[in-house]
Design an enzyme around this catalytic site. Sequence first.
Site, PDB file in Angstrom:
ATOM      1  N   HIS A 153      -4.537  31.939  14.202  1.00  0.00           N
ATOM      2  CA  HIS A 153      -4.953  33.073  13.369  1.00  0.00           C
ATOM      3  C   HIS A 153      -5.977  32.604  12.349  1.00  0.00           C
ATOM      4  O   HIS A 153      -5.632  31.858  11.441  1.00  0.00           O
ATOM      5  CB  HIS A 153      -3.770  33.609  12.569  1.00  0.00           C
ATOM      6  CG  HIS A 153      -2.864  34.495  13.346  1.00  0.00           C
ATOM      7  ND1 HIS A 153      -1.966  35.347  12.741  1.00  0.00           N
ATOM      8  CD2 HIS A 153      -2.705  34.670  14.671  1.00  0.00           C
ATOM      9  CE1 HIS A 153      -1.291  36.009  13.680  1.00  0.00           C
ATOM     10  NE2 HIS A 153      -1.710  35.614  14.853  1.00  0.00           N
TER      11      HIS A 153
ATOM     12  N   TYR B 266      -5.989  43.693   7.126  1.00  0.00           N
ATOM     13  CA  TYR B 266      -4.528  43.672   7.229  1.00  0.00           C
ATOM     14  C   TYR B 266      -3.983  42.265   7.327  1.00  0.00           C
ATOM     15  O   TYR B 266      -4.587  41.379   7.875  1.00  0.00           O
ATOM     16  CB  TYR B 266      -3.981  44.547   8.366  1.00  0.00           C
ATOM     17  CG  TYR B 266      -4.901  44.645   9.547  1.00  0.00           C
ATOM     18  CD1 TYR B 266      -4.791  43.755  10.576  1.00  0.00           C
ATOM     19  CD2 TYR B 266      -5.904  45.608   9.579  1.00  0.00           C
ATOM     20  CE1 TYR B 266      -5.656  43.808  11.625  1.00  0.00           C
ATOM     21  CE2 TYR B 266      -6.779  45.655  10.626  1.00  0.00           C
ATOM     22  CZ  TYR B 266      -6.651  44.755  11.650  1.00  0.00           C
ATOM     23  OH  TYR B 266      -7.507  44.795  12.685  1.00  0.00           O
TER      24      TYR B 266
ATOM     25  N   ASP C 249      -7.298  41.750  16.404  1.00  0.00           N
ATOM     26  CA  ASP C 249      -6.134  42.645  16.420  1.00  0.00           C
ATOM     27  C   ASP C 249      -6.457  43.886  15.585  1.00  0.00           C
ATOM     28  O   ASP C 249      -6.677  43.785  14.375  1.00  0.00           O
ATOM     29  CB  ASP C 249      -4.938  41.883  15.826  1.00  0.00           C
ATOM     30  CG  ASP C 249      -3.618  42.586  16.053  1.00  0.00           C
ATOM     31  OD1 ASP C 249      -3.639  43.787  16.391  1.00  0.00           O
ATOM     32  OD2 ASP C 249      -2.575  41.938  15.874  1.00  0.00           O
TER      33      ASP C 249
ATOM     34  N   HIS D 180      -4.411  46.371  15.251  1.00  0.00           N
ATOM     35  CA  HIS D 180      -3.124  46.732  14.649  1.00  0.00           C
ATOM     36  C   HIS D 180      -2.867  48.236  14.609  1.00  0.00           C
ATOM     37  O   HIS D 180      -2.465  48.790  13.581  1.00  0.00           O
ATOM     38  CB  HIS D 180      -3.007  46.126  13.248  1.00  0.00           C
ATOM     39  CG  HIS D 180      -1.818  45.235  13.100  1.00  0.00           C
ATOM     40  ND1 HIS D 180      -0.635  45.674  12.565  1.00  0.00           N
ATOM     41  CD2 HIS D 180      -1.610  43.954  13.452  1.00  0.00           C
ATOM     42  CE1 HIS D 180       0.244  44.685  12.579  1.00  0.00           C
ATOM     43  NE2 HIS D 180      -0.324  43.619  13.123  1.00  0.00           N
TER      44      HIS D 180
ATOM     45  N   GLU E 226      -6.880  43.740  20.562  1.00  0.00           N
ATOM     46  CA  GLU E 226      -5.434  43.972  20.623  1.00  0.00           C
ATOM     47  C   GLU E 226      -5.037  45.271  19.928  1.00  0.00           C
ATOM     48  O   GLU E 226      -5.609  45.617  18.890  1.00  0.00           O
ATOM     49  CB  GLU E 226      -4.754  42.776  19.939  1.00  0.00           C
ATOM     50  CG  GLU E 226      -3.245  42.865  19.908  1.00  0.00           C
ATOM     51  CD  GLU E 226      -2.639  41.687  19.148  1.00  0.00           C
ATOM     52  OE1 GLU E 226      -3.324  40.647  18.982  1.00  0.00           O
ATOM     53  OE2 GLU E 226      -1.492  41.820  18.707  1.00  0.00           O
TER      54      GLU E 226
ATOM     55  N   GLU F 104       3.295  43.801  21.878  1.00  0.00           N
ATOM     56  CA  GLU F 104       4.183  43.051  20.978  1.00  0.00           C
ATOM     57  C   GLU F 104       5.307  43.919  20.407  1.00  0.00           C
ATOM     58  O   GLU F 104       6.312  43.375  19.964  1.00  0.00           O
ATOM     59  CB  GLU F 104       3.387  42.383  19.848  1.00  0.00           C
ATOM     60  CG  GLU F 104       2.761  43.355  18.875  1.00  0.00           C
ATOM     61  CD  GLU F 104       2.010  42.665  17.744  1.00  0.00           C
ATOM     62  OE1 GLU F 104       1.222  41.759  18.043  1.00  0.00           O
ATOM     63  OE2 GLU F 104       2.232  43.038  16.590  1.00  0.00           O
TER      64      GLU F 104
ATOM     65  N   ARG G  48       1.616  41.591  25.991  1.00  0.00           N
ATOM     66  CA  ARG G  48       1.922  40.842  24.763  1.00  0.00           C
ATOM     67  C   ARG G  48       3.401  40.804  24.414  1.00  0.00           C
ATOM     68  O   ARG G  48       3.753  40.541  23.263  1.00  0.00           O
ATOM     69  CB  ARG G  48       1.177  41.500  23.592  1.00  0.00           C
ATOM     70  CG  ARG G  48      -0.296  41.423  23.666  1.00  0.00           C
ATOM     71  CD  ARG G  48      -0.892  40.296  22.882  1.00  0.00           C
ATOM     72  NE  ARG G  48      -0.585  40.323  21.473  1.00  0.00           N
ATOM     73  CZ  ARG G  48      -0.229  39.239  20.776  1.00  0.00           C
ATOM     74  NH1 ARG G  48      -0.115  38.076  21.367  1.00  0.00           N
ATOM     75  NH2 ARG G  48       0.015  39.333  19.482  1.00  0.00           N
TER      76      ARG G  48
ATOM     77  N   HIS H  49       3.379  37.421  22.459  1.00  0.00           N
ATOM     78  CA  HIS H  49       3.429  37.448  21.001  1.00  0.00           C
ATOM     79  C   HIS H  49       3.988  36.125  20.483  1.00  0.00           C
ATOM     80  O   HIS H  49       4.957  35.610  21.033  1.00  0.00           O
ATOM     81  CB  HIS H  49       4.342  38.599  20.580  1.00  0.00           C
ATOM     82  CG  HIS H  49       4.250  38.961  19.134  1.00  0.00           C
ATOM     83  ND1 HIS H  49       5.344  39.376  18.410  1.00  0.00           N
ATOM     84  CD2 HIS H  49       3.198  38.990  18.288  1.00  0.00           C
ATOM     85  CE1 HIS H  49       4.969  39.655  17.168  1.00  0.00           C
ATOM     86  NE2 HIS H  49       3.668  39.433  17.072  1.00  0.00           N
TER      87      HIS H  49
ATOM     88  N   GLU I  88      -0.238  33.107  21.755  1.00  0.00           N
ATOM     89  CA  GLU I  88      -0.422  33.095  20.297  1.00  0.00           C
ATOM     90  C   GLU I  88       0.467  31.980  19.740  1.00  0.00           C
ATOM     91  O   GLU I  88       1.620  31.859  20.125  1.00  0.00           O
ATOM     92  CB  GLU I  88       0.012  34.457  19.735  1.00  0.00           C
ATOM     93  CG  GLU I  88      -0.183  34.615  18.249  1.00  0.00           C
ATOM     94  CD  GLU I  88       0.196  36.026  17.797  1.00  0.00           C
ATOM     95  OE1 GLU I  88       1.001  36.688  18.475  1.00  0.00           O
ATOM     96  OE2 GLU I  88      -0.326  36.456  16.751  1.00  0.00           O
TER      97      GLU I  88
HETATM   98  C1  GCO Z   1       0.233  39.529  15.880  1.00  0.00           C
HETATM   99  C2  GCO Z   1       1.013  40.586  15.185  1.00  0.00           C
HETATM  100  C3  GCO Z   1       1.587  40.188  13.867  1.00  0.00           C
HETATM  101  C4  GCO Z   1       2.491  41.327  13.400  1.00  0.00           C
HETATM  102  C5  GCO Z   1       3.848  40.849  13.021  1.00  0.00           C
HETATM  103  C6  GCO Z   1       4.752  41.984  12.629  1.00  0.00           C
HETATM  104  O1  GCO Z   1      -0.592  39.893  16.675  1.00  0.00           O
HETATM  105  O2  GCO Z   1       0.509  38.359  15.636  1.00  0.00           O
HETATM  106  O3  GCO Z   1       0.321  41.785  15.141  1.00  0.00           O
HETATM  107  O4  GCO Z   1       0.554  39.841  13.021  1.00  0.00           O
HETATM  108  O5  GCO Z   1       1.931  42.000  12.331  1.00  0.00           O
HETATM  109  O6  GCO Z   1       4.374  40.135  14.070  1.00  0.00           O
HETATM  110  O7  GCO Z   1       6.040  41.546  12.380  1.00  0.00           O
HETATM  111 MG    MG Z   2      -0.683  41.925  16.965  1.00  0.00          MG
END
Ligand code: GCO
Ligand code: MG
Length: 407
Positions: free
Chosen positions: A122, A160, A214, A216, A240, A266, A287, A316, A343
């Site tokens: 990340h 975020y 991502d 989100h 994502e 995820e 994911r 995830h 990840e």
């Molecule tokens: C990712 C996820 C995380 C989530 C988290 C929520 O892609 O790693 O989106 O960043 O926000 O796992 O609990």
């Molecule tokens: Mg994510």
Amino acid sequence: MKITGAEVFIGGPGKNYVTLKIKTDEGIYGLGDATLNNRETLPAAYLTDYLIPCLIGKDPLNSEDIWQYFYRGAYFRRGPVAMAAIGAIDMALWDIKGKLANLPLYQLFGGKSREGALVYAHATGSNLGALLDTIAHYQDQGYKAVRVQCGIPDMPAGGYAIPKNNEDSKHFITQFGSLPEEEIWSTAKYLRYMPTVFEAIRERFGNELEILHDVHHRLLPREAAAFAKEIEQYKLYWMEDPTPADDQTALRMIRQHSTVPIAIGEVFNSLWDCKQMIEEELIDFIRVAVTYAGGITHVKRIVELAALHHVRTGFHGAPSHSPISMAAQGHINAWAPNFGIQEYLVLGTLECEALFPSQHYYKDGMFYISDEPGLGVDFDEKEAQRYSYKRGYHPVVRLEDGTVWNY
Ligand code: GCO
Ligand code: MG
């Protein structure tokens, strides 16, 4: 062989990891991870109040029958809480099976399809400069793929999960001790700025770096389609969660307008949740996580369905997963013919490694699974006494006019 008992522990360095330990009459034990980020006590209660009493006396080697017993037997099926609890039991039973066979789990799945698994880190920056520095830092550590999130001008939390202290990836999303914080989101500001971020990244790092991003769940279908079309030129590895996960038909609009690879799953907990988007080939990467999608037994089924439809894995691996489920995913990654990427954030700290000792390791952008039997991770109960449960929340998002939006 019989199960004689099982215990649940909650806690860890900066996280409320939910760890299950299943014991047998032959002295072998198995470990499972039931961590459900910011709702950790719920799978723990599901385990101790309902599932563990049914486990005592069962043969741990019948992991399929035990999975079906808890899934079908519950009547109220699925959902993250139940699937995290069932998943933890399933991981622990596979761990026992591997230890008894004296084989690493990937051998029980069909052996290795590759030596190491490509991982992504990340890279998060509160502004473009900070983001570029963070990407450079990960490149120096050998990463070939990074997820990039950037603060947006006039929208401080707009990327975020932007850490308050301006630091990169060691944020844990969870805010402990108070009620949820609120973050303001503007889709217009994001859509104007984010393409310039990709442009700057390509300019500085060239075309070989794999870039992931991502969204989100923040965009409407038409916005996501237009965004995907615009950023196609930057050749992302994936985009994502472009739209809210509840409506998979929203993905059709994105597919009709762009070829940007899409990664989703995820927040999904079962094969039934993923079925439509896999069968309609609306995604490129699945994911899900062994942690809250029913463990190894169920995730392997999802992986097999995905393979039929050219969908690769991208499990995830946010810091919310403990090294136990990361190991379980590592074994699936070693085997899966349709592996894509993993990840990878969890094994970052010395405290975490002391709590969950293992020989698995990261090197030059890849994750290598060890040949220890079973999952190849242990759990140090003495270390675990240092930690206790603390309530935490994800932030809640609002639009600039106050409307609640998707985190
Ligand atoms: C990712 C996820 C995380 C989530 C988290 C929520 O892609 O790693 O989106 O960043 O926000 O796992 O609990
Ligand atoms: Mg994510």
